[in-house]
Scaffold this motif. Structure first.
Motif, PDB file in Angstrom:
ATOM      1  N   HIS A 135      -2.557   8.016   8.867  1.00 26.89           N
ATOM      2  CA  HIS A 135      -1.225   8.589   8.633  1.00 26.89           C
ATOM      3  C   HIS A 135      -0.796   8.566   7.167  1.00 26.89           C
ATOM      4  CE1 HIS A 135      -0.830   8.822  12.919  1.00 26.89           C
ATOM      5  NE2 HIS A 135      -0.923   7.516  13.071  1.00 26.89           N
ATOM      6  N   ASN A 136      -1.600   7.966   6.284  1.00 30.67           N
ATOM      7  CA  ASN A 136      -1.244   7.849   4.870  1.00 30.67           C
ATOM      8  C   ASN A 136       0.172   7.280   4.721  1.00 30.67           C
ATOM      9  OD1 ASN A 136      -0.641   9.976   1.998  1.00 30.67           O
ATOM     10  ND2 ASN A 136      -1.775   8.066   2.058  1.00 30.67           N
ATOM     11  N   ALA A 137       0.451   6.278   5.560  1.00 31.33           N
ATOM     12  CA  ALA A 137       1.798   5.713   5.561  1.00 31.33           C
ATOM     13  C   ALA A 137       1.800   4.213   5.302  1.00 31.33           C
ATOM     14  CB  ALA A 137       2.479   5.982   6.906  1.00 31.33           C
ATOM     15  N   GLY A 138       0.644   3.549   5.429  1.00 28.76           N
ATOM     16  CA  GLY A 138       0.622   2.107   5.283  1.00 28.76           C
ATOM     17  C   GLY A 138      -0.514   1.617   4.412  1.00 28.76           C
ATOM     18  N   ARG A 139      -1.703   1.463   5.005  1.00 22.51           N
ATOM     19  CA  ARG A 139      -2.827   0.868   4.289  1.00 22.51           C
ATOM     20  C   ARG A 139      -3.205   1.626   3.025  1.00 22.51           C
ATOM     21  NH1 ARG A 139      -6.320   0.782   9.724  1.00 22.51           N
ATOM     22  NH2 ARG A 139      -5.029   2.664   9.929  1.00 22.51           N
TER      23      ARG A 139
ATOM     24  N   GLY B 130       1.824  11.100   8.342  1.00 21.02           N
ATOM     25  CA  GLY B 130       3.079  10.789   9.015  1.00 21.02           C
ATOM     26  C   GLY B 130       4.268  11.428   8.328  1.00 21.02           C
ATOM     27  N   ASP B 131       5.444  11.026   8.749  1.00 19.22           N
ATOM     28  CA  ASP B 131       6.675  11.602   8.195  1.00 19.22           C
ATOM     29  C   ASP B 131       7.216  10.807   7.017  1.00 19.22           C
ATOM     30  OD1 ASP B 131       6.678  13.634  10.087  1.00 19.22           O
ATOM     31  OD2 ASP B 131       7.819  12.439  11.532  1.00 19.22           O
ATOM     32  N   GLU B 132       6.861   9.528   6.926  1.00 12.63           N
ATOM     33  CA  GLU B 132       7.353   8.687   5.843  1.00 12.63           C
ATOM     34  C   GLU B 132       6.426   7.498   5.660  1.00 12.63           C
ATOM     35  OE1 GLU B 132      11.151   7.019   6.758  1.00 12.63           O
ATOM     36  OE2 GLU B 132      10.431   5.952   8.531  1.00 12.63           O
ATOM     37  N   VAL B 133       6.519   6.886   4.500  1.00 15.81           N
ATOM     38  CA  VAL B 133       5.764   5.669   4.249  1.00 15.81           C
ATOM     39  C   VAL B 133       6.381   4.534   5.076  1.00 15.81           C
ATOM     40  CG1 VAL B 133       5.068   3.985   2.497  1.00 15.81           C
ATOM     41  CG2 VAL B 133       5.070   6.424   1.959  1.00 15.81           C
ATOM     42  N   ASN B 134       5.529   3.721   5.662  1.00 16.69           N
ATOM     43  CA  ASN B 134       5.955   2.611   6.519  1.00 16.69           C
ATOM     44  C   ASN B 134       6.947   1.709   5.773  1.00 16.69           C
ATOM     45  OD1 ASN B 134       6.132   0.207   7.996  1.00 16.69           O
ATOM     46  ND2 ASN B 134       4.004   0.304   8.666  1.00 16.69           N
ATOM     47  N   PRO B 135       8.180   1.559   6.265  1.00 20.78           N
ATOM     48  CA  PRO B 135       9.176   0.731   5.572  1.00 20.78           C
ATOM     49  C   PRO B 135       8.718  -0.717   5.388  1.00 20.78           C
ATOM     50  CG  PRO B 135      10.237   2.096   7.242  1.00 20.78           C
ATOM     51  CD  PRO B 135       8.760   2.235   7.447  1.00 20.78           C
ATOM     52  N   ALA B 136       7.962  -1.256   6.342  1.00 17.86           N
ATOM     53  CA  ALA B 136       7.470  -2.630   6.206  1.00 17.86           C
ATOM     54  C   ALA B 136       6.462  -2.730   5.070  1.00 17.86           C
ATOM     55  CB  ALA B 136       6.849  -3.102   7.521  1.00 17.86           C
ATOM     56  N   ALA B 137       5.653  -1.684   4.886  1.00 17.99           N
ATOM     57  CA  ALA B 137       4.707  -1.660   3.772  1.00 17.99           C
ATOM     58  C   ALA B 137       5.458  -1.572   2.446  1.00 17.99           C
ATOM     59  CB  ALA B 137       3.743  -0.489   3.914  1.00 17.99           C
ATOM     60  N   VAL B 138       6.507  -0.772   2.410  1.00 17.49           N
ATOM     61  CA  VAL B 138       7.331  -0.656   1.199  1.00 17.49           C
ATOM     62  C   VAL B 138       7.935  -2.014   0.855  1.00 17.49           C
ATOM     63  CG1 VAL B 138       9.412   0.373   0.212  1.00 17.49           C
ATOM     64  CG2 VAL B 138       7.847   1.783   1.572  1.00 17.49           C
ATOM     65  N   ALA B 139       8.470  -2.700   1.870  1.00 12.06           N
ATOM     66  CA  ALA B 139       9.101  -4.001   1.636  1.00 12.06           C
ATOM     67  C   ALA B 139       8.077  -5.041   1.190  1.00 12.06           C
ATOM     68  CB  ALA B 139       9.812  -4.467   2.908  1.00 12.06           C
ATOM     69  N   ALA B 140       6.897  -5.036   1.815  1.00 18.87           N
ATOM     70  CA  ALA B 140       5.860  -6.010   1.460  1.00 18.87           C
ATOM     71  C   ALA B 140       5.373  -5.792   0.032  1.00 18.87           C
ATOM     72  CB  ALA B 140       4.694  -5.909   2.440  1.00 18.87           C
TER      73      ALA B 140
ATOM     74  N   LEU C  40      -9.383  -2.873   8.349  1.00 15.32           N
ATOM     75  CA  LEU C  40      -8.104  -3.562   8.176  1.00 15.32           C
ATOM     76  C   LEU C  40      -7.208  -3.267   9.371  1.00 15.32           C
ATOM     77  CD1 LEU C  40      -7.543  -2.423   4.498  1.00 15.32           C
ATOM     78  CD2 LEU C  40      -7.958  -4.793   5.160  1.00 15.32           C
ATOM     79  N   GLU C  41      -6.403  -4.221   9.751  1.00 11.40           N
ATOM     80  CA  GLU C  41      -5.456  -4.006  10.840  1.00 11.40           C
ATOM     81  C   GLU C  41      -4.446  -2.939  10.433  1.00 11.40           C
ATOM     82  OE1 GLU C  41      -2.357  -6.582  13.657  1.00 11.40           O
ATOM     83  OE2 GLU C  41      -3.531  -7.561  12.075  1.00 11.40           O
ATOM     84  N   ASP C  42      -4.065  -2.101  11.391  1.00 12.81           N
ATOM     85  CA  ASP C  42      -3.089  -1.044  11.130  1.00 12.81           C
ATOM     86  C   ASP C  42      -1.683  -1.652  11.119  1.00 12.81           C
ATOM     87  OD1 ASP C  42      -1.523   1.220  10.980  1.00 12.81           O
ATOM     88  OD2 ASP C  42      -2.503   2.256  12.648  1.00 12.81           O
ATOM     89  N   PRO C  43      -0.929  -1.494  10.017  1.00  3.75           N
ATOM     90  CA  PRO C  43       0.421  -2.070   9.954  1.00  3.75           C
ATOM     91  C   PRO C  43       1.472  -1.265  10.713  1.00  3.75           C
ATOM     92  CG  PRO C  43      -0.069  -0.918   7.915  1.00  3.75           C
ATOM     93  CD  PRO C  43      -1.331  -0.883   8.740  1.00  3.75           C
ATOM     94  N   HIS C  44       1.086  -0.148  11.295  1.00  2.00           N
ATOM     95  CA  HIS C  44       2.054   0.716  11.987  1.00  2.00           C
ATOM     96  C   HIS C  44       2.798  -0.064  13.074  1.00  2.00           C
ATOM     97  CE1 HIS C  44       3.865   4.303  13.679  1.00  2.00           C
ATOM     98  NE2 HIS C  44       3.402   3.960  14.874  1.00  2.00           N
ATOM     99  N   GLY C  45       4.105   0.003  13.030  1.00  2.36           N
ATOM    100  CA  GLY C  45       4.933  -0.635  14.046  1.00  2.36           C
ATOM    101  C   GLY C  45       5.107  -2.126  13.884  1.00  2.36           C
ATOM    102  N   GLN C  46       4.569  -2.706  12.816  1.00  2.00           N
ATOM    103  CA  GLN C  46       4.656  -4.146  12.610  1.00  2.00           C
ATOM    104  C   GLN C  46       5.729  -4.477  11.570  1.00  2.00           C
ATOM    105  OE1 GLN C  46       1.165  -6.542  12.951  1.00  2.00           O
ATOM    106  NE2 GLN C  46      -0.183  -4.759  12.800  1.00  2.00           N
ATOM    107  N   GLY C  47       6.218  -5.685  11.628  1.00  2.00           N
ATOM    108  CA  GLY C  47       7.216  -6.142  10.682  1.00  2.00           C
ATOM    109  C   GLY C  47       6.574  -6.645   9.400  1.00  2.00           C
TER     110      GLY C  47
END
Length: 224
Positions: free
Chosen positions: A100-104, A130-140, A189-196
């Motif tokens: 999804h080019n949203a996390g990893r 995807g529609d946006e970059v994963n907010p948890a990835a942005v925060a991390a 790598l584990e997919d961060p999608h849907g994770q905090g």
């Protein structure tokens, strides 16, 4: 000269607002200034407007579409210039790909760009953006002082893959493009999608470790 933008710029979609058409025309002018020595107007406008199409169906803020299209078209034109031997600064180029080019892949891009500065080039893409970059990835990543909030999920294109010296895949499987002569690495790598954020931190840290190792292999000095 025609006053109709779609007549003077035939790649423009007819359902665009006047403001969007004007913004794209301005983007085309900037791209022609930067790439006019390498490519004709038709090629530049085609890349701009096909880039626009990539985001038109899923962008949540339509006003930003011309800017996203220009940024992506600029990346694609740089890649095409390298592939065709019209421009090559000699810097190693790495492409990070996930589904999804949203996390990893976005975290890898963030670390690579931060650590390499302008000594190497990195791009990222997804097989199903995807529609946006994963907010948890942005925060991390923000915890490491790296801002990826302005990035956006985007697809890979043939010229971008062909221009890359190293292609790092992260879970896109058979959907990832294969071109002869490229160096490929698969990062499991584990997919961060849907994770905090708590769950994303270990993934982030492993990505940083791998990016640092890759930069060392490419003999790219790392920023302090």
């Amino acid at each position: 000269m025609s006053d109709n933008l779609t007549e003077s710029h035939p790649h423009l979609r007819h359902d665009l607002s006047i403001d969007q058409q004007l913004a794209l025309r301005t983007s085309a002018t900037r791209l022609q200034q930067d790439f006019g020595d390498h490519f004709g107007v038709e090629t530049i406008e085609l890349f701009l407007h096909t880039s626009y199409e990539q985001f038109a169906g899923r962008a949540s803020v339509p006003n930003f579409l011309p800017l996203l299209a220009e940024r992506f078209a600029r990346q694609r034109l740089h890649a095409l210039a390298k592939v065709e031997g019209k421009s090559n600064d000699g810097k190693p180029t790495v492409l990070f790909l996930c589904t999804h080019n949203a996390g990893r892949s976005q975290m890898a891009l963030g670390f690579f760009t931060h650590l390499a500065d302008d000594r190497a080039v990195a791009w990222s893409g997804g097989s199903e953006p995807g529609d946006e970059v994963n907010p948890a990835a942005v925060a991390a990543m923000a915890e490491r002082g790296i801002d990826i909030s302005r990035e956006y999920p985007k697809p890979w294109t043939e010229e971008i893959v062909r221009a890359a010296d190293v292609i790092v895949t992260m879970g896109c499987g058979d959907a990832c493009p294969i071109f002869p002569g490229r160096r490929y690495e698969e990062w499991v790598l584990e997919d961060p999608h849907g994770q905090g954020v708590d769950a994303v931190r270990p993934i982030r840290d492993e990505i940083e470790r791998r990016v640092r190792a890759l930069l060392a292999e490419l003999s790219v000095p790392v920023a302090p």
